[in-house]
Design an enzyme around this catalytic site. Sequence first.
Site, PDB file in Angstrom:
ATOM      1  N   SER A  68       7.143 -20.529  11.370  1.00 51.67           N
ATOM      2  CA  SER A  68       7.270 -20.776  12.805  1.00 51.67           C
ATOM      3  C   SER A  68       8.231 -19.794  13.447  1.00 51.67           C
ATOM      4  O   SER A  68       7.881 -18.652  13.630  1.00 51.67           O
ATOM      5  CB  SER A  68       7.611 -22.221  13.152  1.00 51.67           C
ATOM      6  OG  SER A  68       7.218 -22.446  14.494  1.00 51.67           O
ATOM      7  N   HIS A  73      20.297 -17.137  21.626  1.00 52.23           N
ATOM      8  CA  HIS A  73      20.730 -16.571  22.906  1.00 52.23           C
ATOM      9  C   HIS A  73      22.255 -16.628  22.946  1.00 52.23           C
ATOM     10  O   HIS A  73      22.830 -17.672  22.602  1.00 52.23           O
ATOM     11  CB  HIS A  73      20.149 -17.366  24.080  1.00 52.23           C
ATOM     12  CG  HIS A  73      18.681 -17.617  23.930  1.00 52.23           C
ATOM     13  ND1 HIS A  73      17.725 -16.673  24.246  1.00 52.23           N
ATOM     14  CD2 HIS A  73      18.006 -18.683  23.442  1.00 52.23           C
ATOM     15  CE1 HIS A  73      16.516 -17.171  23.984  1.00 52.23           C
ATOM     16  NE2 HIS A  73      16.660 -18.392  23.491  1.00 52.23           N
ATOM     17  N   CYS A  88       7.242 -25.259  10.385  1.00 55.63           N
ATOM     18  CA  CYS A  88       6.086 -26.095  10.109  1.00 55.63           C
ATOM     19  C   CYS A  88       6.178 -26.555   8.659  1.00 55.63           C
ATOM     20  O   CYS A  88       6.630 -25.809   7.792  1.00 55.63           O
ATOM     21  CB  CYS A  88       4.827 -25.264  10.333  1.00 55.63           C
ATOM     22  SG  CYS A  88       3.310 -26.079   9.832  1.00 55.63           S
TER      23      CYS A  88
END
Length: 128
Positions: A68, A73, A88
């Site tokens: 995935s 940030h 996943c």
Amino acid sequence: MNGLHLIADIYRCKCPPDMLLDRAVLEDICVRGCADAGLTPLGAYFYQFTHDDGQQAGVTGTVVLAESHLAIHTWPETGDVTLDVYVCNFSRDNSDRARAVFNRIIGLLEPEESVCHDVIRGRIPAEV
């Protein structure tokens, strides 16, 4: 689509400043961290923000995984970071691998405070 989504708001990091300011440094930490945890990086995109005077500012980046993704940030002005790791668990349970990279990156950031959430994604199988 069953999986695990780990989410963190990370505050007042005491790590070396280049971890929050330098795109190449943060990308290397994230990609290497995913691989070291046993996940499969397929590609990465990290963007270096700059101030009007050309000085480095925050970084935003993603590592696309076969399992995935990781997204990060940074706000170096306040020492804050957001981090998401989603895996996943379709063909194998990747939860421990996700926790390993998540905890490693948070540890490297050396936050004064972090608020973390584990979100179970998808359908939970019915008990038999």
